[in-house]
Design a protein around this motif. Structure first.
Motif, short mmCIF file in Angstrom:
data_model
loop_
_atom_site.label_atom_id
_atom_site.label_comp_id
_atom_site.label_asym_id
_atom_site.label_seq_id
_atom_site.Cartn_x
_atom_site.Cartn_y
_atom_site.Cartn_z
N LEU A 63 0.84 -1.20 0.00
CA LEU A 63 0.00 0.00 0.00
C LEU A 63 0.87 1.25 0.00
N TYR A 64 0.42 2.29 -0.69
CA TYR A 64 1.09 3.58 -0.56
C TYR A 64 0.99 4.02 0.91
N ALA A 65 1.97 4.80 1.35
CA ALA A 65 1.95 5.30 2.73
C ALA A 65 0.65 6.08 2.97
N GLY A 66 0.05 5.87 4.12
CA GLY A 66 -1.14 6.63 4.51
C GLY A 66 -2.46 6.02 4.08
N VAL A 67 -2.43 5.03 3.19
CA VAL A 67 -3.69 4.45 2.69
C VAL A 67 -4.44 3.72 3.80
N LEU A 68 -3.74 2.87 4.52
CA LEU A 68 -4.41 2.03 5.52
C LEU A 68 -5.11 2.88 6.59
N GLU A 69 -4.38 3.88 7.11
CA GLU A 69 -4.93 4.73 8.16
C GLU A 69 -6.14 5.52 7.64
N THR A 70 -6.06 5.97 6.40
CA THR A 70 -7.16 6.75 5.84
C THR A 70 -8.39 5.88 5.64
N ILE A 71 -8.17 4.68 5.16
CA ILE A 71 -9.30 3.76 4.98
C ILE A 71 -9.94 3.44 6.33
N GLU A 72 -9.11 3.27 7.34
CA GLU A 72 -9.67 3.01 8.68
C GLU A 72 -10.55 4.16 9.14
N THR A 73 -10.14 5.38 8.84
CA THR A 73 -10.95 6.56 9.20
C THR A 73 -12.25 6.57 8.41
N ILE A 74 -12.17 6.32 7.11
CA ILE A 74 -13.36 6.36 6.26
C ILE A 74 -14.40 5.34 6.75
N VAL A 75 -13.95 4.10 6.97
CA VAL A 75 -14.93 3.05 7.24
C VAL A 75 -15.54 3.13 8.64
N GLN A 76 -15.00 4.03 9.47
CA GLN A 76 -15.67 4.28 10.76
C GLN A 76 -17.01 4.96 10.53
N SER A 77 -17.15 5.66 9.40
CA SER A 77 -18.38 6.41 9.13
C SER A 77 -19.12 5.96 7.88
N CYS A 78 -18.40 5.65 6.84
CA CYS A 78 -19.02 5.44 5.52
C CYS A 78 -18.74 4.05 4.98
N PRO A 79 -19.69 3.53 4.18
CA PRO A 79 -19.34 2.33 3.42
C PRO A 79 -18.28 2.67 2.37
N LEU A 80 -17.39 1.72 2.14
CA LEU A 80 -16.33 1.88 1.15
C LEU A 80 -16.52 0.80 0.08
N VAL A 81 -16.55 1.23 -1.18
CA VAL A 81 -16.78 0.30 -2.30
C VAL A 81 -15.60 0.41 -3.26
N ALA A 82 -15.11 -0.73 -3.73
CA ALA A 82 -14.04 -0.73 -4.74
C ALA A 82 -14.66 -0.82 -6.12
N LEU A 83 -14.15 -0.05 -7.05
CA LEU A 83 -14.57 -0.13 -8.45
C LEU A 83 -13.31 -0.24 -9.30
N THR A 84 -13.04 -1.45 -9.78
CA THR A 84 -11.77 -1.71 -10.46
C THR A 84 -12.03 -2.48 -11.74
N GLU A 85 -11.17 -2.26 -12.73
CA GLU A 85 -11.25 -3.07 -13.95
C GLU A 85 -10.30 -4.26 -13.87
N ALA A 86 -9.70 -4.47 -12.72
CA ALA A 86 -8.96 -5.73 -12.50
C ALA A 86 -9.99 -6.86 -12.49
N THR A 87 -9.54 -8.06 -12.80
CA THR A 87 -10.48 -9.18 -12.71
C THR A 87 -10.74 -9.51 -11.24
N ALA A 88 -11.86 -10.20 -11.02
CA ALA A 88 -12.25 -10.55 -9.65
C ALA A 88 -11.12 -11.29 -8.93
N ALA A 89 -10.50 -12.23 -9.62
CA ALA A 89 -9.44 -13.03 -8.97
C ALA A 89 -8.27 -12.15 -8.55
N ASN A 90 -7.86 -11.24 -9.42
CA ASN A 90 -6.73 -10.38 -9.09
C ASN A 90 -7.08 -9.38 -7.99
N ALA A 91 -8.31 -8.84 -8.06
CA ALA A 91 -8.74 -7.89 -7.02
C ALA A 91 -8.81 -8.60 -5.67
#
Ligand code: MG
Length: 295
Positions: A104-132
Protein backbone atom coordinates in the motif's frame (compact mmCIF):
# COMPACT_ATOMS: atom_id res chain seq x y z
CA UNK A 1 -15.03 24.25 3.74
CA UNK A 2 -14.86 20.49 3.70
CA UNK A 3 -17.29 18.53 1.56
CA UNK A 4 -19.45 15.95 3.33
CA UNK A 5 -19.85 12.52 1.77
CA UNK A 6 -21.81 9.42 2.79
CA UNK A 7 -20.30 6.84 0.48
CA UNK A 8 -16.77 6.42 -0.84
CA UNK A 9 -16.00 4.55 -4.05
CA UNK A 10 -12.36 4.02 -4.95
CA UNK A 11 -10.31 2.63 -7.79
CA UNK A 12 -7.67 0.13 -6.61
CA UNK A 13 -4.66 -0.07 -8.97
CA UNK A 14 -2.29 2.90 -8.62
CA UNK A 15 -4.75 4.54 -6.27
CA UNK A 16 -4.10 2.34 -3.21
CA UNK A 17 -0.83 0.67 -4.37
CA UNK A 18 1.58 0.85 -7.30
CA UNK A 19 0.19 -1.81 -9.63
CA UNK A 20 2.26 -0.65 -12.62
CA UNK A 21 5.57 -1.17 -10.84
CA UNK A 22 4.73 -4.45 -9.12
CA UNK A 23 3.08 -6.07 -12.12
CA UNK A 24 5.66 -5.01 -14.70
CA UNK A 25 8.55 -6.06 -12.45
CA UNK A 26 6.97 -9.43 -11.64
CA UNK A 27 5.94 -10.08 -15.24
CA UNK A 28 9.40 -9.47 -16.74
CA UNK A 29 11.15 -11.48 -14.04
CA UNK A 30 8.80 -14.36 -14.87
CA UNK A 31 9.57 -13.90 -18.57
CA UNK A 32 13.34 -13.96 -17.91
CA UNK A 33 13.02 -17.15 -15.88
CA UNK A 34 10.78 -18.83 -18.49
CA UNK A 35 13.23 -17.85 -21.25
CA UNK A 36 16.08 -19.54 -19.36
CA UNK A 37 14.02 -22.70 -18.81
CA UNK A 38 12.89 -22.97 -22.45
CA UNK A 39 16.16 -21.79 -24.04
CA UNK A 40 14.57 -18.91 -25.94
CA UNK A 41 14.88 -15.12 -25.76
CA UNK A 42 12.91 -13.09 -23.23
CA UNK A 43 11.54 -11.07 -26.15
CA UNK A 44 9.88 -14.15 -27.60
CA UNK A 45 8.23 -15.00 -24.28
CA UNK A 46 7.05 -11.40 -23.84
CA UNK A 47 5.64 -11.16 -27.38
CA UNK A 48 3.79 -14.48 -27.09
CA UNK A 49 2.36 -13.55 -23.69
CA UNK A 50 1.24 -10.20 -25.08
CA UNK A 51 -0.66 -12.17 -27.72
CA UNK A 52 -2.39 -14.22 -24.98
CA UNK A 53 -3.35 -10.94 -23.31
CA UNK A 54 -4.82 -9.58 -26.54
CA UNK A 55 -6.65 -12.83 -27.32
CA UNK A 56 -8.30 -12.92 -23.90
CA UNK A 57 -8.65 -9.15 -23.32
CA UNK A 58 -6.83 -9.57 -20.00
CA UNK A 59 -3.34 -8.17 -19.41
CA UNK A 60 -2.85 -9.68 -15.99
CA UNK A 61 -2.76 -13.46 -15.89
CA UNK A 62 0.67 -15.02 -15.25
CA UNK A 63 -0.70 -18.52 -15.93
CA UNK A 64 -1.34 -17.36 -19.48
CA UNK A 65 2.30 -18.43 -19.87
CA UNK A 66 1.05 -22.03 -20.07
CA UNK A 67 -0.91 -21.11 -23.22
CA UNK A 68 1.81 -19.04 -24.89
CA UNK A 69 2.73 -20.17 -28.43
CA UNK A 70 6.39 -20.60 -27.50
CA UNK A 71 5.47 -22.96 -24.65
CA UNK A 72 3.20 -24.98 -26.92
CA UNK A 73 6.03 -25.21 -29.48
CA UNK A 74 8.69 -26.19 -26.95
CA UNK A 75 6.53 -28.54 -24.86
CA UNK A 76 4.07 -29.85 -27.49
CA UNK A 77 3.02 -33.11 -25.84
CA UNK A 78 2.91 -31.97 -22.21
CA UNK A 79 -0.23 -31.56 -20.14
CA UNK A 80 -1.09 -28.33 -18.32
CA UNK A 81 0.11 -29.98 -15.09
CA UNK A 82 3.46 -30.93 -16.63
CA UNK A 83 3.95 -27.46 -18.08
CA UNK A 84 3.15 -25.93 -14.69
CA UNK A 85 5.81 -28.09 -13.08
CA UNK A 86 8.45 -27.33 -15.70
CA UNK A 87 7.75 -23.59 -15.54
CA UNK A 88 7.39 -23.53 -11.76
CA UNK A 89 10.58 -21.46 -11.21
CA UNK A 90 9.15 -18.79 -13.52
CA UNK A 91 5.92 -18.58 -11.50
CA UNK A 92 7.99 -18.40 -8.32
CA UNK A 93 9.98 -15.51 -9.80
CA UNK A 94 6.67 -13.73 -10.44
CA UNK A 95 5.46 -14.36 -6.88
CA UNK A 96 8.75 -13.22 -5.32
CA UNK A 97 8.71 -9.91 -7.17
CA UNK A 98 5.02 -9.38 -6.43
CA UNK A 99 5.59 -10.00 -2.74
CA UNK A 100 8.39 -7.44 -2.71
CA UNK A 101 6.58 -4.70 -4.64
CA UNK A 102 2.88 -5.07 -3.83
CA UNK A 103 2.50 -2.67 -0.92
CA UNK A 104 0.00 0.00 0.00
CA UNK A 105 1.09 3.58 -0.56
CA UNK A 106 1.95 5.30 2.73
CA UNK A 107 -1.14 6.63 4.51
CA UNK A 108 -3.69 4.45 2.69
CA UNK A 109 -4.41 2.03 5.52
CA UNK A 110 -4.93 4.73 8.16
CA UNK A 111 -7.16 6.75 5.84
CA UNK A 112 -9.30 3.76 4.98
CA UNK A 113 -9.67 3.01 8.68
CA UNK A 114 -10.95 6.56 9.20
CA UNK A 115 -13.36 6.36 6.26
CA UNK A 116 -14.93 3.05 7.24
CA UNK A 117 -15.67 4.28 10.76
CA UNK A 118 -18.38 6.41 9.13
CA UNK A 119 -19.02 5.44 5.52
CA UNK A 120 -19.34 2.33 3.42
CA UNK A 121 -16.33 1.88 1.15
CA UNK A 122 -16.78 0.30 -2.30
CA UNK A 123 -14.04 -0.73 -4.74
CA UNK A 124 -14.57 -0.13 -8.45
CA UNK A 125 -11.77 -1.71 -10.46
CA UNK A 126 -11.25 -3.07 -13.95
CA UNK A 127 -8.96 -5.73 -12.50
CA UNK A 128 -10.48 -9.18 -12.71
CA UNK A 129 -12.25 -10.55 -9.65
CA UNK A 130 -9.44 -13.03 -8.97
CA UNK A 131 -6.73 -10.38 -9.09
CA UNK A 132 -8.74 -7.89 -7.02
CA UNK A 133 -9.52 -10.57 -4.42
CA UNK A 134 -5.87 -11.62 -4.18
CA UNK A 135 -4.63 -8.06 -3.73
CA UNK A 136 -7.23 -7.05 -1.15
CA UNK A 137 -6.51 -10.18 0.88
CA UNK A 138 -2.73 -9.78 0.61
CA UNK A 139 -2.91 -6.12 1.61
CA UNK A 140 -5.20 -6.84 4.58
CA UNK A 141 -8.07 -4.80 3.12
CA UNK A 142 -10.65 -7.50 2.40
CA UNK A 143 -12.82 -6.68 5.41
CA UNK A 144 -12.62 -2.90 4.83
CA UNK A 145 -14.69 -2.99 1.66
CA UNK A 146 -18.46 -3.25 1.79
CA UNK A 147 -18.70 -4.24 -1.90
CA UNK A 148 -16.16 -4.85 -4.67
CA UNK A 149 -17.07 -4.21 -8.30
CA UNK A 150 -14.60 -5.93 -10.64
CA UNK A 151 -14.38 -7.60 -14.04
CA UNK A 152 -15.46 -11.17 -14.35
CA UNK A 153 -12.52 -13.57 -14.60
CA UNK A 154 -11.43 -14.20 -18.20
CA UNK A 155 -8.42 -16.42 -17.88
CA UNK A 156 -6.64 -18.60 -20.40
CA UNK A 157 -6.46 -21.26 -17.66
CA UNK A 158 -9.57 -21.59 -15.43
CA UNK A 159 -9.16 -20.81 -11.73
CA UNK A 160 -8.51 -23.69 -9.41
CA UNK A 161 -11.72 -24.32 -7.36
CA UNK A 162 -9.65 -24.36 -4.15
CA UNK A 163 -8.61 -20.77 -4.88
CA UNK A 164 -12.24 -19.73 -5.29
CA UNK A 165 -13.00 -21.38 -1.95
CA UNK A 166 -10.09 -19.63 -0.25
CA UNK A 167 -11.41 -16.26 -1.41
CA UNK A 168 -15.11 -17.04 -0.98
CA UNK A 169 -15.60 -14.32 1.67
CA UNK A 170 -14.42 -11.70 -0.84
CA UNK A 171 -16.32 -13.23 -3.76
CA UNK A 172 -19.51 -13.10 -1.66
CA UNK A 173 -19.40 -9.29 -1.81
CA UNK A 174 -18.25 -9.07 -5.41
CA UNK A 175 -20.33 -7.56 -8.22
CA UNK A 176 -19.23 -7.84 -11.82
CA UNK A 177 -18.97 -5.03 -14.33
CA UNK A 178 -21.62 -5.88 -16.98
CA UNK A 179 -20.04 -7.22 -20.15
CA UNK A 180 -19.40 -4.56 -22.77
CA UNK A 181 -19.22 -1.85 -20.10
CA UNK A 182 -15.98 -0.16 -19.01
CA UNK A 183 -14.64 2.98 -17.36
CA UNK A 184 -15.41 5.86 -18.02
CA UNK A 185 -19.07 4.75 -18.25
CA UNK A 186 -20.78 6.77 -15.46
CA UNK A 187 -23.40 4.03 -15.04
CA UNK A 188 -20.72 1.98 -13.28
CA UNK A 189 -20.81 4.56 -10.48
CA UNK A 190 -24.55 5.27 -10.63
CA UNK A 191 -25.42 1.60 -10.22
CA UNK A 192 -23.44 1.66 -6.96
CA UNK A 193 -24.98 4.91 -5.66
CA UNK A 194 -28.50 3.65 -6.33
CA UNK A 195 -27.74 0.44 -4.50
CA UNK A 196 -26.94 2.50 -1.40
CA UNK A 197 -29.74 4.99 -2.00
CA UNK A 198 -27.28 7.85 -1.89
CA UNK A 199 -27.41 10.92 -4.12
CA UNK A 200 -24.35 11.26 -6.38
CA UNK A 201 -23.62 14.65 -4.75
CA UNK A 202 -23.03 12.81 -1.44
CA UNK A 203 -20.51 10.40 -2.94
CA UNK A 204 -16.73 10.62 -3.31
CA UNK A 205 -14.93 8.76 -6.10
CA UNK A 206 -11.12 8.42 -6.06
CA UNK A 207 -8.96 7.22 -8.94
CA UNK A 208 -5.59 7.77 -10.61
CA UNK A 209 -6.69 7.98 -14.25
CA UNK A 210 -8.03 11.31 -15.49
CA UNK A 211 -9.50 9.89 -18.68
CA UNK A 212 -11.16 6.89 -17.08
CA UNK A 213 -11.67 7.55 -13.34
CA UNK A 214 -12.11 11.30 -13.08
CA UNK A 215 -14.11 11.61 -16.31
CA UNK A 216 -16.42 8.82 -15.14
CA UNK A 217 -16.92 10.47 -11.74
CA UNK A 218 -17.54 13.90 -13.24
CA UNK A 219 -20.14 12.48 -15.64
CA UNK A 220 -21.84 10.65 -12.76
CA UNK A 221 -22.06 13.89 -10.77
CA UNK A 222 -20.05 12.68 -7.77
CA UNK A 223 -17.20 14.49 -6.01
CA UNK A 224 -14.00 13.41 -7.77
CA UNK A 225 -10.52 13.11 -6.32
CA UNK A 226 -7.62 12.50 -8.72
CA UNK A 227 -4.87 10.35 -7.21
CA UNK A 228 -2.12 12.11 -9.12
CA UNK A 229 0.53 10.51 -6.89
CA UNK A 230 -0.41 7.22 -8.58
CA UNK A 231 1.40 8.38 -11.72
CA UNK A 232 4.77 8.66 -10.00
CA UNK A 233 6.18 5.33 -11.21
CA UNK A 234 9.25 5.01 -13.40
CA UNK A 235 8.24 5.96 -17.00
CA UNK A 236 10.28 2.98 -18.25
CA UNK A 237 7.82 0.73 -16.42
CA UNK A 238 4.97 2.33 -18.35
CA UNK A 239 6.60 1.58 -21.72
CA UNK A 240 7.21 -2.02 -20.67
CA UNK A 241 3.57 -2.28 -19.62
CA UNK A 242 2.24 -0.86 -22.89
CA UNK A 243 4.17 -3.57 -24.77
CA UNK A 244 2.19 -6.33 -23.04
CA UNK A 245 -1.26 -4.79 -22.66
CA UNK A 246 -4.47 -5.74 -24.41
CA UNK A 247 -5.34 -2.02 -24.74
CA UNK A 248 -6.48 -0.79 -28.13
CA UNK A 249 -4.73 2.03 -30.00
CA UNK A 250 -7.69 4.23 -29.07
CA UNK A 251 -7.17 3.49 -25.36
CA UNK A 252 -3.49 4.34 -25.66
CA UNK A 253 -4.09 7.60 -27.53
CA UNK A 254 -6.50 8.76 -24.83
CA UNK A 255 -4.03 7.84 -22.10
CA UNK A 256 -1.12 9.57 -23.84
CA UNK A 257 -3.19 12.74 -24.22
CA UNK A 258 -4.07 12.67 -20.56
CA UNK A 259 -0.47 12.01 -19.51
CA UNK A 260 0.72 14.82 -21.78
CA UNK A 261 -1.51 17.28 -19.96
CA UNK A 262 -3.74 17.85 -23.00
CA UNK A 263 -6.74 16.64 -21.11
CA UNK A 264 -9.55 19.05 -20.22
CA UNK A 265 -10.80 16.73 -17.51
CA UNK A 266 -10.74 18.53 -14.18
CA UNK A 267 -11.12 16.78 -10.82
CA UNK A 268 -12.72 18.47 -7.80
CA UNK A 269 -9.74 17.50 -5.65
CA UNK A 270 -6.17 16.71 -6.70
CA UNK A 271 -4.14 14.48 -4.40
CA UNK A 272 -0.46 15.14 -5.03
CA UNK A 273 1.11 13.63 -1.91
CA UNK A 274 -1.10 10.67 -1.13
CA UNK A 275 -4.50 9.17 -0.38
CA UNK A 276 -4.43 10.62 3.15
CA UNK A 277 -4.88 14.13 1.73
CA UNK A 278 -8.57 13.24 1.35
CA UNK A 279 -8.92 13.97 5.07
CA UNK A 280 -8.03 17.63 4.39
CA UNK A 281 -10.89 18.04 1.90
CA UNK A 282 -13.66 15.67 2.94
CA UNK A 283 -15.72 14.81 6.04
CA UNK A 284 -17.17 11.33 6.09
CA UNK A 285 -20.66 11.20 7.60
CA UNK A 286 -22.57 8.04 8.46
CA UNK A 287 -25.14 6.84 5.97
CA UNK A 288 -28.45 6.03 7.64
CA UNK A 289 -28.49 2.26 8.03
CA UNK A 290 -32.10 2.23 6.84
CA UNK A 291 -31.00 3.79 3.60
CA UNK A 292 -28.76 0.90 2.73
CA UNK A 293 -30.44 -1.43 0.35
CA UNK A 294 -29.24 -4.97 0.01
CA UNK A 295 -30.35 -7.04 -2.90
MG1 MG B 1 -6.08 2.79 -11.40
Amino acid sequence: MKRRVRLVITDLDNTLYDWVTFYVTAFYQMADAAAAILGVTTDRIVDDLAQVHRDTGNTEQPFGLLQAAVVQAKLPDSSVGERTEILDPAFHAFNRARKRHLQLYAGVLETIETIVQSCPLVALTEATAANAAFRLRTLGLDSSFDRIVAREDTLAIPLDPTILEKYSSIYSKMDFIPSGRAKPDPDLILSITSRYWVEPADVLYVGDSLERDVLMGNDAGVLTAWARYGKSYDPACWERLVRITCWTDEDLTRQREALGGKSEILPDITLTDGFQQLLDYVDFVPVNQLQSRKE
